[in-house]
Design a protein around this motif. Structure first.
Motif, PDB file in Angstrom:
ATOM      1  N   GLY A  62     -43.560  37.140 -87.262  1.00  0.00           N
ATOM      2  CA  GLY A  62     -44.717  36.986 -86.389  1.00  0.00           C
ATOM      3  C   GLY A  62     -44.253  36.419 -85.067  1.00  0.00           C
ATOM      4  O   GLY A  62     -43.887  35.239 -84.988  1.00  0.00           O
ATOM      5  N   GLY A  63     -44.211  37.220 -84.028  1.00  0.00           N
ATOM      6  CA  GLY A  63     -43.703  36.762 -82.742  1.00  0.00           C
ATOM      7  C   GLY A  63     -43.448  37.927 -81.819  1.00  0.00           C
ATOM      8  O   GLY A  63     -43.977  39.027 -82.024  1.00  0.00           O
ATOM      9  N   LEU A  64     -42.635  37.694 -80.829  1.00  0.00           N
ATOM     10  CA  LEU A  64     -42.374  38.712 -79.814  1.00  0.00           C
ATOM     11  C   LEU A  64     -40.885  38.682 -79.468  1.00  0.00           C
ATOM     12  O   LEU A  64     -40.300  37.611 -79.297  1.00  0.00           O
ATOM     13  CB  LEU A  64     -43.207  38.434 -78.561  1.00  0.00           C
ATOM     14  N   ILE A  65     -40.283  39.870 -79.362  1.00  0.00           N
ATOM     15  CA  ILE A  65     -38.889  39.993 -78.943  1.00  0.00           C
ATOM     16  C   ILE A  65     -38.843  40.952 -77.763  1.00  0.00           C
ATOM     17  O   ILE A  65     -39.377  42.060 -77.827  1.00  0.00           O
ATOM     18  CB  ILE A  65     -37.991  40.538 -80.083  1.00  0.00           C
ATOM     19  N   THR A  66     -38.223  40.520 -76.675  1.00  0.00           N
ATOM     20  CA  THR A  66     -38.081  41.373 -75.499  1.00  0.00           C
ATOM     21  C   THR A  66     -36.599  41.479 -75.141  1.00  0.00           C
ATOM     22  O   THR A  66     -35.791  40.622 -75.485  1.00  0.00           O
ATOM     23  CB  THR A  66     -38.856  40.826 -74.288  1.00  0.00           C
ATOM     24  N   LEU A  67     -36.273  42.545 -74.418  1.00  0.00           N
ATOM     25  CA  LEU A  67     -34.888  42.788 -74.043  1.00  0.00           C
ATOM     26  C   LEU A  67     -34.872  43.447 -72.673  1.00  0.00           C
ATOM     27  O   LEU A  67     -35.585  44.412 -72.429  1.00  0.00           O
ATOM     28  CB  LEU A  67     -34.216  43.703 -75.075  1.00  0.00           C
ATOM     29  N   HIS A  68     -34.077  42.903 -71.756  1.00  0.00           N
ATOM     30  CA  HIS A  68     -33.935  43.551 -70.453  1.00  0.00           C
ATOM     31  C   HIS A  68     -32.553  43.269 -69.875  1.00  0.00           C
ATOM     32  O   HIS A  68     -31.854  42.347 -70.297  1.00  0.00           O
ATOM     33  CB  HIS A  68     -35.026  43.089 -69.473  1.00  0.00           C
ATOM     34  N   GLU A  69     -32.187  44.079 -68.919  1.00  0.00           N
ATOM     35  CA  GLU A  69     -30.869  43.962 -68.285  1.00  0.00           C
ATOM     36  C   GLU A  69     -30.923  42.945 -67.162  1.00  0.00           C
ATOM     37  O   GLU A  69     -31.947  42.770 -66.493  1.00  0.00           O
ATOM     38  CB  GLU A  69     -30.444  45.326 -67.743  1.00  0.00           C
ATOM     39  N   VAL A  70     -29.806  42.266 -66.947  1.00  0.00           N
ATOM     40  CA  VAL A  70     -29.727  41.253 -65.908  1.00  0.00           C
ATOM     41  C   VAL A  70     -28.378  41.362 -65.214  1.00  0.00           C
ATOM     42  O   VAL A  70     -27.395  41.820 -65.801  1.00  0.00           O
ATOM     43  CB  VAL A  70     -29.909  39.828 -66.510  1.00  0.00           C
ATOM     44  N   GLU A  71     -28.326  40.975 -63.961  1.00  0.00           N
ATOM     45  CA  GLU A  71     -27.087  40.951 -63.195  1.00  0.00           C
ATOM     46  C   GLU A  71     -26.538  39.533 -63.194  1.00  0.00           C
ATOM     47  O   GLU A  71     -27.188  38.597 -62.727  1.00  0.00           O
ATOM     48  CB  GLU A  71     -27.332  41.409 -61.750  1.00  0.00           C
ATOM     49  N   VAL A  72     -25.354  39.364 -63.745  1.00  0.00           N
ATOM     50  CA  VAL A  72     -24.712  38.049 -63.772  1.00  0.00           C
ATOM     51  C   VAL A  72     -23.865  37.900 -62.517  1.00  0.00           C
ATOM     52  O   VAL A  72     -22.977  38.707 -62.250  1.00  0.00           O
ATOM     53  CB  VAL A  72     -23.835  37.892 -65.031  1.00  0.00           C
ATOM     54  N   VAL A  73     -24.150  36.875 -61.717  1.00  0.00           N
ATOM     55  CA  VAL A  73     -23.417  36.660 -60.471  1.00  0.00           C
ATOM     56  C   VAL A  73     -22.339  35.599 -60.618  1.00  0.00           C
ATOM     57  O   VAL A  73     -21.421  35.520 -59.811  1.00  0.00           O
ATOM     58  CB  VAL A  73     -24.373  36.273 -59.325  1.00  0.00           C
ATOM     59  N   GLN A  74     -22.436  34.754 -61.639  1.00  0.00           N
ATOM     60  CA  GLN A  74     -21.396  33.759 -61.875  1.00  0.00           C
ATOM     61  C   GLN A  74     -21.467  33.299 -63.318  1.00  0.00           C
ATOM     62  O   GLN A  74     -22.543  33.116 -63.878  1.00  0.00           O
ATOM     63  CB  GLN A  74     -21.549  32.545 -60.946  1.00  0.00           C
ATOM     64  N   TYR A  75     -20.285  33.103 -63.904  1.00  0.00           N
ATOM     65  CA  TYR A  75     -20.209  32.520 -65.243  1.00  0.00           C
ATOM     66  C   TYR A  75     -19.033  31.577 -65.238  1.00  0.00           C
ATOM     67  O   TYR A  75     -17.893  31.993 -65.063  1.00  0.00           O
ATOM     68  CB  TYR A  75     -20.026  33.592 -66.312  1.00  0.00           C
ATOM     69  N   SER A  76     -19.285  30.279 -65.384  1.00  0.00           N
ATOM     70  CA  SER A  76     -18.241  29.268 -65.332  1.00  0.00           C
ATOM     71  C   SER A  76     -18.052  28.677 -66.709  1.00  0.00           C
ATOM     72  O   SER A  76     -19.026  28.322 -67.388  1.00  0.00           O
ATOM     73  CB  SER A  76     -18.615  28.156 -64.338  1.00  0.00           C
ATOM     74  N   LEU A  77     -16.793  28.561 -67.112  1.00  0.00           N
ATOM     75  CA  LEU A  77     -16.490  27.999 -68.412  1.00  0.00           C
ATOM     76  C   LEU A  77     -16.506  26.484 -68.369  1.00  0.00           C
ATOM     77  O   LEU A  77     -16.116  25.869 -67.387  1.00  0.00           O
ATOM     78  CB  LEU A  77     -15.101  28.450 -68.873  1.00  0.00           C
ATOM     79  N   ALA A  78     -16.943  25.901 -69.465  1.00  0.00           N
ATOM     80  CA  ALA A  78     -16.835  24.467 -69.604  1.00  0.00           C
ATOM     81  C   ALA A  78     -15.390  24.104 -69.914  1.00  0.00           C
ATOM     82  O   ALA A  78     -14.534  24.960 -70.089  1.00  0.00           O
ATOM     83  CB  ALA A  78     -17.757  23.976 -70.719  1.00  0.00           C
ATOM     84  N   GLN A  79     -15.117  22.793 -69.999  1.00  0.00           N
ATOM     85  CA  GLN A  79     -13.772  22.347 -70.317  1.00  0.00           C
ATOM     86  C   GLN A  79     -13.309  22.939 -71.645  1.00  0.00           C
ATOM     87  O   GLN A  79     -13.947  22.732 -72.669  1.00  0.00           O
ATOM     88  CB  GLN A  79     -13.754  20.817 -70.413  1.00  0.00           C
ATOM     89  N   PRO A  80     -12.215  23.721 -71.660  1.00  0.00           N
ATOM     90  CA  PRO A  80     -11.759  24.311 -72.909  1.00  0.00           C
ATOM     91  C   PRO A  80     -11.360  23.250 -73.918  1.00  0.00           C
ATOM     92  O   PRO A  80     -10.819  22.215 -73.568  1.00  0.00           O
ATOM     93  CB  PRO A  80     -10.541  25.151 -72.485  1.00  0.00           C
ATOM     94  N   GLN A  81     -11.641  23.527 -75.177  1.00  0.00           N
ATOM     95  CA  GLN A  81     -11.282  22.616 -76.237  1.00  0.00           C
ATOM     96  C   GLN A  81     -10.620  23.405 -77.349  1.00  0.00           C
ATOM     97  O   GLN A  81     -10.136  24.508 -77.126  1.00  0.00           O
ATOM     98  CB  GLN A  81     -12.534  21.869 -76.717  1.00  0.00           C
ATOM     99  N   ARG A  82     -10.588  22.845 -78.525  1.00  0.00           N
ATOM    100  CA  ARG A  82      -9.897  23.526 -79.608  1.00  0.00           C
ATOM    101  C   ARG A  82     -10.649  24.772 -80.072  1.00  0.00           C
ATOM    102  O   ARG A  82     -11.867  24.809 -80.061  1.00  0.00           O
ATOM    103  CB  ARG A  82      -9.726  22.579 -80.791  1.00  0.00           C
TER     104      ARG A  82
END
Length: 455
Positions: free
Chosen positions: A93-113
């Motif tokens: 019981g709910g709603l699921i939607t899906l759409h395309e998006v343009e990613v302009v930046q993706y920055s990683l957090a501090q890498p760990q194990r």
């Protein structure tokens, strides 16, 4: 890792919704994490209404105490498509939607194990093209020349894995004269060079051989529940670049490539895509209890590098190039500043038309005999007719060389490889002087470190 398109999956459900005795939103977040999604966010609304809201006479709108929870996931389409059937089952019981998006930046957090529990099944490509044993070799050759992947599993009607055909197998059997990059370059050059390539390809097209006759039956495989570290160790020990993934009954369910494992280290929703089918169907988050300094690239660099000077005669360049295990030579100046890099494709593209047939014949002979003589002796290569331009390394080198600083982390080096499509990177100091070189197999060693030294 790079800008581009991704998909946004948004799920609307109630805070009180349950799934097997726990809150539904918690169960969904756990599923997304276990399947290696780059990230997910759950938001609790302060007010809202859905299909169950009712207006009551004299009392206005009666707000439900069951607050709306919104879960949002931004990831690559392949993984979202794979997860949608399970999510639709969970959200009754709910709603699921899906759409395309343009990613302009993706920055990683501090890498760990890298968590040891991450499995092959979370990273493998699940959309795998396979052929049947009776498939003609001519069709196999055509598929591998055009496709982004470099291997074709051979399966029976029930998709039991029977064998594997790689471009290397086809070269050793004589069905392909050279590796794909050289063939594609040759076909795009002058007519005489293209004709030299079309002749053996035409012979392969008329062959009556089948996939069953050309395939390698001694195939190393992994199971989806095995850890990434186990798969990386197998690749390192055998030198394999890809592994079929099979279930307990031997059915082919995916493929795991060296690139998939490397992308697992740097985690990004855009780290793989439809343009490279043999790459990952997912990425792995870098997370653990307690941060550690990311591993330094300098620990994985090959110090012995095939180098030539800008003024090195072309005959000597070819000798160094064809003996190099990485099939690359780095061009440096008097102070070892990197000026370019040379591959066999670079040489072929810059040779004059009358020089190319001899060069291709030499490469073809070497490709067929590489197993018997992997490191030919110095001076073993001779290509007549090099008196005309190009005459030296600077005439054929690729000046758009991608380098990486020796002070970089392993993650930064892998990210550069994934972004630029390079398989090897010259490593330089802060002044641009050559320190060494690093390839994908070198960086794969980061997955083999023990817990004290691993990510």
């Amino acid at each position: 890792m790079r800008t581009g398109t991704a998909q946004v999956l948004t799920i609307y459900l109630g805070e009180a919704d349950q799934w097997h005795g726990q809150p539904l939103y918690v169960a969904i977040l756990q599923l997304l994490r276990e399947e290696g999604c780059a990230g997910a966010t759950a938001l609790r609304a302060i007010a809202g209404y859905g299909a169950s809201a009712r207006l009551h006479e004299g009392h206005g709108l009666r707000w439900s105490s069951d607050a709306t929870v919104v879960i949002q996931v931004i990831d690559q389409s392949a993984r979202i498509e794979r997860l949608l059937p399970r999510l639709r089952t969970m959200v009754r019981g709910g709603l699921i939607t899906l759409h395309e998006v343009e990613v302009v930046q993706y920055s990683l957090a501090q890498p760990q194990r890298l968590p040891a529990h991450r499995t092959v099944g979370q990273v493998m490509a699940t959309k795998v093209t396979a052929v049947r044993p009776e498939t003609p070799v001519s069709q196999v050759v055509s598929m591998l020349l055009q496709a982004p992947f470099r291997a074709l599993p051979v399966v029976d009607e029930q998709r039991h894995l029977l064998g594997l055909i790689t471009t290397g197998d086809l070269i050793r059997s004589g069905a392909l004269p050279l590796r794909r990059g050289l063939i594609r370059t040759a076909l795009a050059l002058d007519e005489a060079t293209a004709a030299q390539m079309r002749a053996p390809l035409g012979q392969a097209g008329q062959s009556a051989r089948t996939a069953a006759e050309a395939m390698n039956r001694q195939v190393r495989t992994v199971r989806p529940e095995q850890s990434l570290r186990e798969a990386a160790r197998l690749m390192a020990e055998t030198g394999l670049r890809r592994l079929p993934v099979v279930d307990a009954e031997g059915h082919l369910i995916g493929m795991l490539s060296r690139t998939d494992l490397l992308r697992a280290i740097v985690s990004s929703p855009l780290a793989s895509g439809d343009e490279e089918k043999e790459t990952s169907g997912g990425q792995v988050q870098l997370a653990s209890s307690g941060a550690m300094a990311p591993p330094s690239l300098v620990d994985y660099v090959r110090r012995e590098v095939a180098t030539v000077h800008e003024e090195t005669p072309l005959a000597e360049v070819l000798d160094s190039l064809l003996r190099s295990p990485l099939k690359r030579v780095v061009v440096v100046d008097d102070e070892r500043h990197v000026r370019g890099i040379i591959s066999d494709v670079d040489v072929l593209a810059h040779l004059q038309a009358e020089q190319r047939p001899r060069f291709l014949s030499l490469l073809s002979r070497l490709a067929r005999g590489r197993e018997k003589e992997p490191v030919p002796p110095e001076g073993a290569f001779h290509l007549p007719g090099l008196t005309a331009p190009p005459r030296r390394a600077s005439d054929v080198m690729n000046r758009s060389v991608v380098t990486v600083l020796s002070s970089a982390t392993v993650q930064e080096a892998i990210a550069s490889m994934m972004r630029t499509g390079r398989k090897v990177l010259p490593v330089v100091d802060d002044d641009g002087r050559l320190v060494g070189i690093v390839g994908r197999s070198d960086l794969l060693r980061v997955l083999l470190e023990d817990d004290k030294n691993a990510l």
